[in-house]
Structures are given as structure tokens and as C-alpha cells.
Design a protein around this motif. Structure first.
Motif, PDB file in Angstrom:
ATOM      1  N   HIS A 178      -8.221 -62.761  94.309  1.00  0.00           N
ATOM      2  CA  HIS A 178      -8.341 -63.249  95.677  1.00  0.00           C
ATOM      3  C   HIS A 178      -8.486 -62.108  96.689  1.00  0.00           C
ATOM      4  CE1 HIS A 178      -7.513 -67.071  93.994  1.00  0.00           C
ATOM      5  NE2 HIS A 178      -6.213 -66.881  93.824  1.00  0.00           N
ATOM      6  N   CYS A 179      -8.028 -60.926  96.330  1.00  0.00           N
ATOM      7  CA  CYS A 179      -8.064 -59.776  97.242  1.00  0.00           C
ATOM      8  C   CYS A 179      -8.827 -58.628  96.611  1.00  0.00           C
ATOM      9  CB  CYS A 179      -6.647 -59.324  97.595  1.00  0.00           C
ATOM     10  SG  CYS A 179      -5.633 -60.602  98.366  1.00  0.00           S
ATOM     11  N   ILE A 180      -9.348 -57.741  97.463  1.00  0.00           N
ATOM     12  CA  ILE A 180     -10.028 -56.546  96.976  1.00  0.00           C
ATOM     13  C   ILE A 180      -9.004 -55.628  96.313  1.00  0.00           C
ATOM     14  CG2 ILE A 180     -11.246 -54.456  97.697  1.00  0.00           C
ATOM     15  CD1 ILE A 180     -13.034 -56.785  97.828  1.00  0.00           C
ATOM     16  N   PRO A 181      -9.315 -55.076  95.138  1.00  0.00           N
ATOM     17  CA  PRO A 181      -8.398 -54.113  94.508  1.00  0.00           C
ATOM     18  C   PRO A 181      -8.163 -52.900  95.409  1.00  0.00           C
ATOM     19  CG  PRO A 181     -10.054 -54.868  92.942  1.00  0.00           C
ATOM     20  CD  PRO A 181     -10.467 -55.387  94.287  1.00  0.00           C
ATOM     21  N   TYR A 182      -7.133 -52.150  95.103  1.00  0.00           N
ATOM     22  CA  TYR A 182      -6.825 -50.943  95.866  1.00  0.00           C
ATOM     23  C   TYR A 182      -6.209 -49.907  94.919  1.00  0.00           C
ATOM     24  CZ  TYR A 182      -1.968 -52.555  95.695  1.00  0.00           C
ATOM     25  OH  TYR A 182      -0.728 -52.951  95.248  1.00  0.00           O
ATOM     26  N   ASN A 183      -6.111 -48.696  95.388  1.00  0.00           N
ATOM     27  CA  ASN A 183      -5.442 -47.618  94.646  1.00  0.00           C
ATOM     28  C   ASN A 183      -6.234 -47.118  93.437  1.00  0.00           C
ATOM     29  OD1 ASN A 183      -3.188 -46.007  94.935  1.00  0.00           O
ATOM     30  ND2 ASN A 183      -2.043 -47.033  93.312  1.00  0.00           N
ATOM     31  N   SER A 184      -7.498 -47.520  93.309  1.00  0.00           N
ATOM     32  CA  SER A 184      -8.300 -47.075  92.155  1.00  0.00           C
ATOM     33  C   SER A 184      -8.531 -45.570  92.177  1.00  0.00           C
ATOM     34  CB  SER A 184      -9.645 -47.803  92.135  1.00  0.00           C
ATOM     35  OG  SER A 184      -9.461 -49.196  92.146  1.00  0.00           O
ATOM     36  N   LYS A 185      -8.582 -44.985  93.369  1.00  0.00           N
ATOM     37  CA  LYS A 185      -8.809 -43.551  93.493  1.00  0.00           C
ATOM     38  C   LYS A 185      -7.752 -42.768  92.738  1.00  0.00           C
ATOM     39  CE  LYS A 185      -9.084 -39.858  96.965  1.00  0.00           C
ATOM     40  NZ  LYS A 185      -9.032 -39.546  98.423  1.00  0.00           N
ATOM     41  N   GLN A 186      -6.483 -43.184  92.850  1.00  0.00           N
ATOM     42  CA  GLN A 186      -5.405 -42.477  92.152  1.00  0.00           C
ATOM     43  C   GLN A 186      -5.536 -42.626  90.640  1.00  0.00           C
ATOM     44  OE1 GLN A 186      -5.000 -44.207  94.912  1.00  0.00           O
ATOM     45  NE2 GLN A 186      -4.183 -42.692  96.336  1.00  0.00           N
ATOM     46  N   TRP A 187      -5.954 -43.796  90.190  1.00  0.00           N
ATOM     47  CA  TRP A 187      -6.128 -44.001  88.745  1.00  0.00           C
ATOM     48  C   TRP A 187      -7.235 -43.126  88.175  1.00  0.00           C
ATOM     49  CZ3 TRP A 187      -3.032 -46.438  85.424  1.00  0.00           C
ATOM     50  CH2 TRP A 187      -2.107 -47.354  85.924  1.00  0.00           C
ATOM     51  N   LEU A 188      -8.283 -42.913  88.950  1.00  0.00           N
ATOM     52  CA  LEU A 188      -9.437 -42.162  88.450  1.00  0.00           C
ATOM     53  C   LEU A 188      -9.307 -40.658  88.643  1.00  0.00           C
ATOM     54  CD1 LEU A 188     -12.239 -44.509  89.827  1.00  0.00           C
ATOM     55  CD2 LEU A 188     -11.475 -44.324  87.454  1.00  0.00           C
ATOM     56  N   GLN A 189      -8.334 -40.250  89.413  1.00  0.00           N
ATOM     57  CA  GLN A 189      -8.226 -38.847  89.798  1.00  0.00           C
ATOM     58  C   GLN A 189      -8.088 -37.913  88.594  1.00  0.00           C
ATOM     59  OE1 GLN A 189      -5.231 -38.210  92.748  1.00  0.00           O
ATOM     60  NE2 GLN A 189      -5.978 -36.178  93.310  1.00  0.00           N
ATOM     61  N   HIS A 190      -7.300 -38.318  87.595  1.00  0.00           N
ATOM     62  CA  HIS A 190      -7.067 -37.447  86.435  1.00  0.00           C
ATOM     63  C   HIS A 190      -7.655 -38.033  85.146  1.00  0.00           C
ATOM     64  CE1 HIS A 190      -4.451 -35.009  88.911  1.00  0.00           C
ATOM     65  NE2 HIS A 190      -3.733 -36.071  89.237  1.00  0.00           N
ATOM     66  N   ARG A 191      -8.535 -39.018  85.289  1.00  0.00           N
ATOM     67  CA  ARG A 191      -9.131 -39.652  84.107  1.00  0.00           C
ATOM     68  C   ARG A 191     -10.651 -39.595  84.240  1.00  0.00           C
ATOM     69  NH1 ARG A 191      -4.618 -42.580  85.650  1.00  0.00           N
ATOM     70  NH2 ARG A 191      -3.082 -42.962  83.986  1.00  0.00           N
ATOM     71  N   ALA A 192     -11.287 -38.754  83.455  1.00  0.00           N
ATOM     72  CA  ALA A 192     -12.742 -38.585  83.525  1.00  0.00           C
ATOM     73  C   ALA A 192     -13.436 -39.650  82.685  1.00  0.00           C
ATOM     74  CB  ALA A 192     -13.128 -37.181  83.056  1.00  0.00           C
ATOM     75  N   VAL A 193     -13.232 -40.910  83.058  1.00  0.00           N
ATOM     76  CA  VAL A 193     -13.794 -42.019  82.293  1.00  0.00           C
ATOM     77  C   VAL A 193     -15.261 -42.219  82.676  1.00  0.00           C
ATOM     78  CG1 VAL A 193     -11.594 -43.188  81.990  1.00  0.00           C
ATOM     79  CG2 VAL A 193     -12.955 -43.664  84.027  1.00  0.00           C
ATOM     80  N   LYS A 194     -16.031 -42.815  81.748  1.00  0.00           N
ATOM     81  CA  LYS A 194     -17.443 -43.085  82.045  1.00  0.00           C
ATOM     82  C   LYS A 194     -17.549 -44.156  83.111  1.00  0.00           C
ATOM     83  CE  LYS A 194     -21.898 -44.447  80.215  1.00  0.00           C
ATOM     84  NZ  LYS A 194     -22.742 -44.735  79.048  1.00  0.00           N
ATOM     85  N   ARG A 195     -16.736 -45.188  83.004  1.00  0.00           N
ATOM     86  CA  ARG A 195     -16.713 -46.243  84.021  1.00  0.00           C
ATOM     87  C   ARG A 195     -15.344 -46.903  84.015  1.00  0.00           C
ATOM     88  NH1 ARG A 195     -19.908 -49.020  79.941  1.00  0.00           N
ATOM     89  NH2 ARG A 195     -21.780 -48.136  80.853  1.00  0.00           N
ATOM     90  N   HIS A 196     -15.049 -47.631  85.073  1.00  0.00           N
ATOM     91  CA  HIS A 196     -13.797 -48.376  85.128  1.00  0.00           C
ATOM     92  C   HIS A 196     -14.093 -49.830  85.480  1.00  0.00           C
ATOM     93  CE1 HIS A 196     -14.385 -47.500  89.390  1.00  0.00           C
ATOM     94  NE2 HIS A 196     -13.482 -48.421  89.687  1.00  0.00           N
ATOM     95  N   HIS A 197     -13.183 -50.723  85.125  1.00  0.00           N
ATOM     96  CA  HIS A 197     -13.389 -52.150  85.328  1.00  0.00           C
ATOM     97  C   HIS A 197     -12.160 -52.750  85.996  1.00  0.00           C
ATOM     98  CE1 HIS A 197     -16.647 -51.833  82.278  1.00  0.00           C
ATOM     99  NE2 HIS A 197     -15.791 -51.041  81.657  1.00  0.00           N
ATOM    100  N   HIS A 198     -12.410 -53.675  86.914  1.00  0.00           N
ATOM    101  CA  HIS A 198     -11.341 -54.483  87.496  1.00  0.00           C
ATOM    102  C   HIS A 198     -11.405 -55.864  86.860  1.00  0.00           C
ATOM    103  CE1 HIS A 198     -10.206 -51.562  90.545  1.00  0.00           C
ATOM    104  NE2 HIS A 198     -11.494 -51.374  90.811  1.00  0.00           N
ATOM    105  N   VAL A 199     -10.285 -56.303  86.295  1.00  0.00           N
ATOM    106  CA  VAL A 199     -10.277 -57.540  85.512  1.00  0.00           C
ATOM    107  C   VAL A 199      -9.118 -58.426  85.936  1.00  0.00           C
ATOM    108  CG1 VAL A 199     -10.000 -58.517  83.203  1.00  0.00           C
ATOM    109  CG2 VAL A 199     -11.388 -56.459  83.526  1.00  0.00           C
ATOM    110  N   GLU A 200      -9.417 -59.691  86.209  1.00  0.00           N
ATOM    111  CA  GLU A 200      -8.377 -60.699  86.352  1.00  0.00           C
ATOM    112  C   GLU A 200      -8.147 -61.283  84.963  1.00  0.00           C
ATOM    113  OE1 GLU A 200      -7.390 -64.907  88.665  1.00  0.00           O
ATOM    114  OE2 GLU A 200      -9.410 -64.026  88.743  1.00  0.00           O
TER     115      GLU A 200
END
Length: 498
Positions: A178-200
Motif C-alpha cells: 500500500h505504501c512506497i518502500p523506503y530505506n533501500s539505500k541502506q540495504w544496497l550500500q554494502h551489497r553489490a547485488v546485480k538487482r534488488h526486488h521489493h516483494v509483498e
């Protein structure tokens, strides 16, 4: 857990031919190809402060079809299988004594479209084996939990060979959409992932999207430049949704980027159109001109428009993976924007040289992405493995311009303007500075579209010859034009690949 130390060694007892096959698959997965090697095994690893496994794997199983069976393996399931096979664990015995188990592993990977190895929550031997077996690694985390690296992640990112040989992605699980995700920047800061996904978690559409990414069938939608003709993109999107064509990755340049970001945020096409219309009407964008020394439109008004549309949302917090392209005036490179403030990235992607001010981001001076690539299909091909839909909104016909008069003076220009009612062809247009600039820009964009068409699985070219790229008053008509064209086109083609 000593039993799983032996279990790791069992993997080395697999036939040499099978090991070669696995090695070939891993090599293919890191080699750029039009059809990437299929993913057969996936490891689920806990990320951040995950304390208890959510039913992510179970939800994937529920979303899959009978034609593509998935096997879910945990440490407890493996122990039970060993008991079924009648194997009594003894660390002192040779791994070759456990050939029955190695054969069983091979059989499962051949029998199932995908095998999911779910690691333990701690760094155990079973967790290490999951990592070793996987073609792809998914880091699973609850979005509102602690985002610092845990012990398992530290081990993974410390091994350069492992990071280089396996594709690693991050899945952030949310309680609702129902709401836009937040705080993704902190999750990605130390993880050099190819892509990330937001999942309900309990959203079937979200889980089916994850399956398409795992099967290299994720659908990418690329929307091109075109000024205010970009309103037609909303109509195209509405038609795609009505035909149940999934959109897993979305991006574009200029007007296409503006539309892409709104849809990636979770807005439906009708609501997104109203948001843009409201912002344009509120600030009357095309009435605030500068003396045209550097650019025509006032920069502060442009910023207010984008701020009203996107607020403070960040690209990495959008529900769908999204990108915008821009051109760096300093280096001359095409820049792909996937992180940072959406309003800033979209303003940069649509900053048409001469019309809008360049945007400074991270020591770059960015202007309209269409300057180099008006339909960035190549970018989508690099980011998303699967079919690509490209949408072109540029006119590809000759104009009805007459040979212009050479106005050597203001008086001569006024006289010729007064003569116009006496001309035989009343539809003819005498170009002014803006229309000439528009036409040059459009011709440049069309060159990019023709090159991109060769890489597109489904090319949608909406006929919009009667609409100007600087006409902001025909949003509803453009929406309808995009909708009708796309709906008619989709009824004429086979959509099985989507």
C-alpha cells in the motif's frame, strides 16, 4: 552439523560429466548472450537481521505452474531424505560411500525446473553447501529489519571468486504494497547485488514476477523520448495491463523515463496521467520563459513540477526495477540512473538541451537521454534477461512545411505573415525557431529508434504525426491514441512469449 561437512564432500563425488555440465552452466551465466543459460539451482540466504525464515519459498511454489515444477530443500528435508535412503551418517567414512545421495541430488536437478536450496539462519555446513550448489543467490530480508551485513553475508562478499561466478540479488520482503518502500539505500550500500526486488509476500503477482526473473523470462518495457507526446505512453500501458502482459522491469529516456518512474511506483496509468496533468496545470510550465541565452524555461519552475510529481521518492524504493537514461555533457557518455531521487533523475533525463537547464548529479552535468539514445533498448537488454517491449512515439513522416522565407528584417517577416491568408495551401506551416529546433531533435531521435528496433521482441510505434512534441494541451487525446493503437496491435499478434 558435522554430518553436512560430509555432505559437502559428497558433491565432489558427483560424476565428472555432471560437474562439467554445472561448470558450463555457471560460465554461460556470466557470459553476455541473447539467450542466457537457464537457472537450475537457487540458494536462499538470510540477509541483515532476519531471525526467522518467511514463507518465501513456499509462496514461490504456490505461484508456479505444473509445467515448471520446483523443489524446495532445507536441512531438515535433507536429513529426512537420508533416513529414507537408509544412509547412516559417519564422518569417518569416504564420501564415495554416499553415491546414492549424490545420484539423488542429480536426479532432482534434472527432474525439476528449479531446485531451491534454503540455507540455515546461521553459517552451517548446510549453508555452505547451498552456496556451492547454486547458480544464483537470493539474499532474503525483511525490509523493516536490521540492514547491516550478517555473518553469512560477510563470508559471501569476502570471497571474490564466489561473487564473480554467481549472480547475487537482494529480495526485500514487505508486509503490504500500500505504501512506497523506503530505506533501500541502506540495504544496497554494502551489497553489490546485480538487482534488488521489493516483494509483498502474499501477493501472487509479485511471486510470479520473481519466478520470471529466475527463469530468465522477465518482461522489460522501454519507453522512448517524444516530449509531450509522452502522454501516449500511459495509454500504451493501460492496453498492456488489460491484455495481462506483465511488466517486470521498466525504463526509458526523457518522457519515457517520467512515465516509467510513476508506473514503477505502483500508480495505475489513469492515476499517473492525472498526477502529471495536475503538476503541469499548477505551475503552468510553458509560460515561464527565460531570455534564451542558456535555456528557454525557468529552472526553478521545472524543479517544482518534478517535485510535485515524485515528492522525495528514491529510484531504489520503487516497486518495479526502473531506470532513466541521460547524457553527461562532460564525458559524453550515456548514463543509466537507477539510484537517487526520482525527481532529480527524471529531470535530468528530460532536460532537452536548449530548452531545459542541465542537471548536476555526482560531478556529472546531465541532459536529455534522447540526445544519445531515444529508445534505450540496449540498456534494458543488459539489465533484464527476457523479452523486451519497445514503445516509439516519434513521427516518421515528412512535415507539411513550405520553403521558408528568408526574413532579413522584422518588417519583411510581418508582411509575409499578413500575406498568409492569400496562400493556396492554408495547411502549410512556416517554421519558426522552436518548430525548427523540434524537427531537428525529432530526426535525431528517430535515428536511435531505427537502430533499437532490431533488438526488440515487440515494437509498438504509435502514430502521432498530428501531435506536436511541445503541445501539452492534448493529454487525454494522446492517452486514447496510445491505448487504441496498442490494443489493436496486441489483438493481431501472438502473445504466448509474454
Amino acid at each position: 552439523m558435522e554430518n553436512f561437512i560430509v555432505l559437502e564432500e559428497i558433491l565432489h563425488g558427483i560424476k565428472r560429466s555432471d560437474q562439467n555440465k554445472i561448470l558450463q552452466l555457471q560460465q554461460l551465466s556470466t557470459t553476455p548472450q541473447q539467450q542466457p543459460a537457464p537457472i537450475k539451482t537457487v540458494a536462499l540466504l538470510p540477509a541483515g537481521g532476519l531471525q526467522q525464515w518467511p514463507p518465501f519459498a513456499q509462496q514461490l511454489l504456490a505461484a508456479t505452474s505444473a509445467k515448471e515444477p520446483i523443489l524446495h530443500l532445507t536441512s531438515s528435508a535433507i536429513k529426512q531424505q537420508m533416513k529414507t535412503l537408509g544412509i547412516r551418517w559417519d564422518p569417518r567414512r569416504s564420501p564415495l560411500d554416499y553415491a546414492a545421495f549424490a545420484n539423488w541430488i542429480n536426479q532432482q536437478e534434472q527432474r525439476h525446473r528449479l531446485v531451491i536450496y534454503q540455507a540455515d539462519l546461521q553459517l552451517s555446513s548446510w549453508t555452505r553447501m547451498c552456496i556451492q550448489q547454486a547458480d544464483r543467490i537470493l539474499l532474503i530480508a525483511e525490509a523493516n529489519s536490521r540492514f547491516q551485513l550478517n555473518r553469512i553475508e560477510n563470508m559471501v562478499w569476502s570471497q571474490r571468486n564466489l561473487v564473480a561466478s554467481k549472480q547475487i540479488e537482494l529480495v526485500l520482503i514487505h508486509p503490504n504494497s500500500h505504501c512506497i518502500p523506503y530505506n533501500s539505500k541502506q540495504w544496497l550500500q554494502h551489497r553489490a547485488v546485480k538487482r534488488h526486488h521489493h516483494v509483498e509476500l502474499h501477493n501472487k503477482q509479485h511471486m510470479q514476477r520473481q519466478l520470471r526473473f529466475l527463469h530468465n523470462k522477465a518482461v522489460g518495457l522501454v519507453m522512448g523520448s517524444g516530449g509531450f507526446r509522452g502522454f501516449a505512453h500511459f495509454g500504451v500501458l493501460q492496453a498492456l495491463l488489460e491484455h495481462n502482459i506483465p511488466i517486470d522491469y521498466i525504463g526509458g529516456s526523457s518522457a519515457g523515463a517520467i512515465v516509467a518512474a510513476l508506473v514503477a511506483a505502483g500508480e495505475n496509468p489513469h492515476a499517473a496521467l492525472k498526477i502529471v496533468q495536475s503538476a503541469l496545470a499548477k505551475h503552468r510550465l510553458l509560460t515561464h520563459y527565460n531570455i534564451p541565452i542558456a535555456f528557454f524555461l525557468q529552472g526553478k519552475i521545472v524543479e517544482k513540477v518534478f517535485r510535485d510529481i515524485y515528492k522525495q521518492t528514491r529510484m531504489e524504493d520503487l516497486w518495479l526495477n526502473c531506470f532513466a537514461t541521460a547524457c553527461d555533457l562532460i564525458s559524453g557518455d550515456e548514463i543509466t540512473l537507477q539510484q537517487g531521487l526520482v525527481r532529480q533523475n527524471c529531470q535530468a533525463s528530460s532536460a532537452v538541451p536548449g530548452l531545459l537547464a542541465p542537471v548536476a548529479i555526482n560531478n556529472m552535468l546531465l541532459v536529455d537521454g534522447g540526445s544519445l539514445n531515444s529508445l534505450p533498448v540496449s540498456t534494458m537488454k543488459r539489465l533484464c534477461n527476457g523479452p523486451v517491449i519497445g514503445v516509439n512515439i516519434l513521427a516518421n513522416q515528412q512535415t507539411n512545411w513550405q520553403m521558408p522565407y528568408l526574413y532579413h528584417s522584422l518588417l519583411q517577416m510581418v508582411v509575409n505573415w499578413m500575406r498568409r491568408p492569400l496562400q493556396k495551401d492554408q495547411t502549410a506551416v512556416h517554421p519558426n525557431i522552436l518548430s525548427t529546433w523540434n524537427r531537428i531533435l525529432e530526426l535525431r531521435w528517430l535515428q536511435n529508434v531505427q537502430q533499437a528496433n532490431e533488438q526488440i521482441d515487440l515494437f509498438l510505434s504509435v502514430p502521432l504525426e498530428n501531435y506536436g512534441i511541445m503541445d501539452s494541451t492534448k493529454a487525454d487525446s494522446l492517452f486514447e491514441a496510445g491505448y487504441r493503437y496498442t490494443k489493436k496491435r496486441l489483438e493481431q499478434i501472438d502473445l504466448c512469449s509474454f
